[in-house]
Design an enzyme around this catalytic site. Structure first.
Site, PDB file in Angstrom:
ATOM      1  N   CYS A 192       0.857  -1.183   0.000  1.00 48.15           N
ATOM      2  CA  CYS A 192       0.000   0.000   0.000  1.00 48.15           C
ATOM      3  C   CYS A 192       0.896   1.237   0.000  1.00 48.15           C
ATOM      4  CB  CYS A 192      -0.866   0.016   1.266  1.00 48.15           C
ATOM      5  SG  CYS A 192      -1.838  -1.458   1.450  1.00 48.15           S
ATOM      6  N   ARG A 249       1.359   1.577  -6.025  1.00 46.46           N
ATOM      7  CA  ARG A 249       1.615   0.579  -4.976  1.00 46.46           C
ATOM      8  C   ARG A 249       0.327  -0.122  -4.548  1.00 46.46           C
ATOM      9  NH1 ARG A 249       6.527   1.358  -2.218  1.00 46.46           N
ATOM     10  NH2 ARG A 249       5.654   0.231  -0.454  1.00 46.46           N
ATOM     11  N   TRP A 260      -3.888  -1.743  -1.268  1.00 49.48           N
ATOM     12  CA  TRP A 260      -3.937  -2.997  -2.019  1.00 49.48           C
ATOM     13  C   TRP A 260      -4.446  -4.010  -1.017  1.00 49.48           C
ATOM     14  CZ3 TRP A 260      -2.056  -7.972  -1.899  1.00 49.48           C
ATOM     15  CH2 TRP A 260      -2.171  -8.711  -3.083  1.00 49.48           C
ATOM     16  N   ASN A 313       0.709  -0.135   6.212  1.00 50.62           N
ATOM     17  CA  ASN A 313       1.157  -0.945   5.079  1.00 50.62           C
ATOM     18  C   ASN A 313       1.806  -2.184   5.677  1.00 50.62           C
ATOM     19  OD1 ASN A 313       2.044  -2.004   2.691  1.00 50.62           O
ATOM     20  ND2 ASN A 313       3.813  -0.645   2.524  1.00 50.62           N
ATOM     21  N   GLY A 314       1.351  -3.370   5.247  1.00 48.57           N
ATOM     22  CA  GLY A 314       1.929  -4.615   5.758  1.00 48.57           C
ATOM     23  C   GLY A 314       0.833  -5.584   6.145  1.00 48.57           C
ATOM     24  N   GLU A 353       9.640 -13.972 -19.783  1.00 47.90           N
ATOM     25  CA  GLU A 353       9.392 -12.548 -19.475  1.00 47.90           C
ATOM     26  C   GLU A 353       8.347 -11.984 -20.426  1.00 47.90           C
ATOM     27  OE1 GLU A 353       9.791 -10.683 -17.175  1.00 47.90           O
ATOM     28  OE2 GLU A 353       9.531  -8.668 -17.998  1.00 47.90           O
ATOM     29  N   LYS A 410       4.771 -10.280 -19.202  1.00 47.52           N
ATOM     30  CA  LYS A 410       4.349  -8.933 -19.606  1.00 47.52           C
ATOM     31  C   LYS A 410       2.941  -8.958 -20.174  1.00 47.52           C
ATOM     32  CE  LYS A 410       6.612  -6.710 -17.883  1.00 47.52           C
ATOM     33  NZ  LYS A 410       7.415  -7.548 -17.101  1.00 47.52           N
ATOM     34  N   GLU A 420       0.210  -9.841 -17.397  1.00 49.77           N
ATOM     35  CA  GLU A 420      -0.072  -8.935 -16.271  1.00 49.77           C
ATOM     36  C   GLU A 420      -0.709  -7.621 -16.707  1.00 49.77           C
ATOM     37  OE1 GLU A 420       3.212  -7.384 -14.006  1.00 49.77           O
ATOM     38  OE2 GLU A 420       4.586  -7.646 -15.651  1.00 49.77           O
ATOM     39  N   HIS A 428       6.318 -31.556 -25.577  1.00 43.17           N
ATOM     40  CA  HIS A 428       5.999 -32.504 -24.490  1.00 43.17           C
ATOM     41  C   HIS A 428       4.703 -32.098 -23.780  1.00 43.17           C
ATOM     42  CE1 HIS A 428       9.957 -34.190 -25.184  1.00 43.17           C
ATOM     43  NE2 HIS A 428      10.412 -32.950 -25.225  1.00 43.17           N
ATOM     44  N   LYS A 431       2.850  -2.507  -7.537  1.00 46.89           N
ATOM     45  CA  LYS A 431       4.233  -2.440  -8.009  1.00 46.89           C
ATOM     46  C   LYS A 431       5.189  -3.163  -7.079  1.00 46.89           C
ATOM     47  CE  LYS A 431       7.668  -1.142 -10.543  1.00 46.89           C
ATOM     48  NZ  LYS A 431       7.852  -1.805 -11.841  1.00 46.89           N
TER      49      LYS A 431
END
Ligand code: AGP
Length: 623
Positions: free
Chosen positions: A2, A27, A74, A102-103, A496, A500, A503, A519, A618
């Site tokens: 957050c 965030r 968040w 935050n946490g 990667e 991208k 997300e 396979h 983020k």
């Protein structure tokens, strides 16, 4: 996860609070709120959704106060609702404080039931509200015993210290009290808090970006510290002891680092910043005379490093992908065995590790809880730990024994782009450095340096394909499944590229080693499932071409990332995006550019919020 802001001084607090929350919105952006103290009362304004909604609410009934805190959330405990939005009020009958957090408080359930048993009622499902009531209860108890003595703010400080001693988990706390309208109180364990030092004013934030343009003097609060911010003073104390001294450092972020400029999104700006970002990562670190790289912060001598027999990289997400690139680089160029571990797994997997193992934490933010926890576990076992990190003064950077700062500039878009390429460049320089401590020749070292020096121009050339990539994106924007395939150095590139796309466009995408798709995953191939092949020239090209043919034979459309001049690929692939020739160990960096742009354009065409994708934040500061 957050964002927290606070202000005390001579300005109207809400202006800084709202601007600071806008800069911290990456965030977390489920809901937001601000609390100010005026006329001996707490003014609380909250909203669900983005900061713009909160700003509209505040405009309805603006505050004149010069003291306040704010929060953008968040969600961890409880859905994104108005009642769960921070700040939360603390107190039994009378609400005496507002608190933002935050946490994650891991023992909040037992604490909550104890408070309920003592008559506290809860307005939210959050762990945060538990902390608010715990502090309030202790303050109200001390005030009742003050026997008419003027209630000093030591009452608040002691109540905060006592409360945080009961908490298990992580917290960054910002607290304001009706009783003490001239101070903001802060406490930190595991979730970052920084303090901006102004003239007659102080600022509080979860990271440095809200301070840019207000002050360049910054104090990084450390774990177990409690701070009292007043307009003209700052006091920092350790939870278990008294006042401690605090270093005021200079903030090295410029205003244009946090402005979007002429771009539509921070992500696009940061994609196009990559040539300059990697120039900054390399600046002062390539020694042509000694044909090696130079790092000022490893805090390990060549003699120490010669004893290293194995390296472990630990990271999450995109940083885990750059770590995979690092594995190929260091094993190929420095001949040192490397393991790459998901940080969330390493902490509990407990792999047998010899004493001569060196551990690197790779993290853009330096605040990812899983990575921080893994780093601490490795330190606990006695391993030397280094960080590859983009945020000066972040928790990982502070707790590692040394490391390499990326100097890529703030990365605000939730999807990591310039940090990824800068991480890969830093790891390439690390491979050069370790290789030259080992058996790499002077001439090979010089060749690596000139390849690195040419890299920014190669990236600029790759960026020049943006218009073509936008056209290709338009043809595939409606697909719901993608495969990303690459081999050797480009296997991490495929992973990667898939991340991208996932997300920011919410399309399902899987990255695989190209040969591996035979396979099982090849069963997914049909005319609506494009496969993106990362296949610039290299010793493995023919093998990847065979894999491409196998996909085409089953009607799967193919988008190829190929080296300029490769006319053969154009005969088989449906679409080709060309990139400049580079040596294989630099291909992951250059090949990532079209993959970043492809995912960006598809996401924009699908109407997604590129910089703040749903469900994401983020910096993931919870485990
Ligand atoms: C990358 O685009 C994602 N936003 C995410 O996977 C990120 O890389 C991961 O959370 C690790 O973050 P860090 O590098 O700050 O530790």
């Amino acid at each position: 996860m957050c964002g927290i802001v606070g202000y005390i001084g001579n300005r109207v607090a809400q202006d800084f609070l709202l601007e600071g929350l806008r800069r911290l919105e990456y965030r977390g952006y489920d809901s937001a709120g601000i609390a100010t103290i005026e006329d001996d009362s707490i003014k609380l304004t909250k909203s669900v959704g983005r900061i713009a909604s909160l700003a509209a609410e505040v405009a309805e009934d603006p505050s004149k106060s010069t003291l306040g805190i704010g929060h953008t959330r968040w969600a961890t405990h409880g859905a994104a609702t108005l009642s769960n939005a921070h700040p939360h009020l603390g107190g039994a009958d009378t609400k005496i404080l507002a608190l933002a957090h935050n946490g994650v408080i891991e023992n909040f359930a037992e604490l909550r039931s104890q408070l309920k048993a003592r008559g506290f009622d809860f307005k939210s499902e959050t762990d945060t509200e538990v902390v608010a009531h715990m502090i309030a209860e202790r303050v109200q108890h001390r005030l009742s015993e003050s026997n008419g003595k003027p209630p000093t703010q030591d009452i608040a400080i002691e109540a905060i210290k006592e409360t945080i001693g009961q908490l298990r988990g992580t917290f960054g706390l910002a607290i304001v009290f009706k009783q003490w309208p001239d101070a903001i109180f802060a406490a930190r364990l595991g979730s970052p808090l920084v303090i901006g030092v102004g003239d007659g004013e102080h600022f509080l934030a979860s990271d440095a970006q809200p301070l840019v343009g207000y002050t360049d003097r910054i104090v990084y609060l450390a774990d177990h510290q409690v701070a009292v911010l007043k307009s003209g003073s700052l006091e920092v104390a350790h939870r278990d002891s008294g006042v401690v001294s605090h270093d005021v450092r200079t903030l090295d972020i410029e205003s244009n680092d946090v402005d979007m400029g002429d771009y539509d999104h921070y992500m696009l700006k940061e994609i196009f910043e990559q040539p300059e970002a990697i120039r900054n990562t390399m600046r002062g670190r390539l020694s042509e005379d000694d044909a090696t790289a130079v790092f000022g912060g490893l805090n390990l001598t060549p003699q120490d490093l010669r004893k290293v027999k194995r390296i472990v990289f630990t990271a999450c997400g995109t940083s885990w992908h750059s770590a995979l690139v690092g594995e190929y680089l260091i094993e190929d160029l420095a001949k040192i065995p490397v393991e790459v571990e998901y940080a969330s797994e390493l902490r509990y997997r407990n792999p047998p590790m010899e004493h001569d193992t060196l551990v690197f934490a790779i993290t853009q933010s330096g605040e990812t809880a899983d990575t921080l926890a893994a780093l601490r576990e490795m330190k606990r076992k006695g391993h030397p730990t280094l960080a590859v990190c983009n945020v000066v003064g972040s928790s990982v950077a502070q707790e590692a024994d040394g490391g390499i700062y990326l100097h890529a500039g703030p990365e605000i878009g939730v999807a990591s782009t310039k940090a990824y390429s800068s991480q890969c460049v830093a790891l390439t320089m690390l491979a050069l450095y370790l290789g030259r401590i080992g058996h790499m020749s002077y001439s090979k070292g010089r060749k690596m340096i000139s390849n690195l020096q040419e890299l920014p121009e190669k990236i600029e050339k790759a960026l020049g394909e943006n218009d073509k990539i936008r056209e290709i994106a338009s043809r595939f924007q409606h697909c719901e499944n993608f495969l990303y395939l690459g081999r050797h150095y480009n296997f991490p590139t495929a992973l990667e590229g898939a991340l991208k796309l996932k997300e920011i466009s919410y399309i399902h995408a899987e990255g695989y080693p190209a040969a591996e798709m035979k396979h099982g995953p090849i069963a997914l191939v049909d005319k609506n499932t494009p496969s993106v092949f990362v296949m610039p020239q290299g010793f493995i090209y023919e093998k990847v071409m065979s894999n491409l043919e196998e996909i085409k034979a089953r009607g799967g459309p193919v988008i190829a990332i190929a080296a300029e001049g490769d006319t053969r690929i154009a005969e088989v692939a449906d679409e080709v995006i060309y990139i400049p020739h580079v040596v294989e160990y630099l291909q992951p960096i250059v090949a990532a550019i079209p993959l970043q742009l492809l995912s960006y354009h598809i996401a924009v065409m699908r109407g997604c919020d590129v910089d703040k994708p749903r469900n994401l934040a983020k910096s993931v500061t919870v485990e």
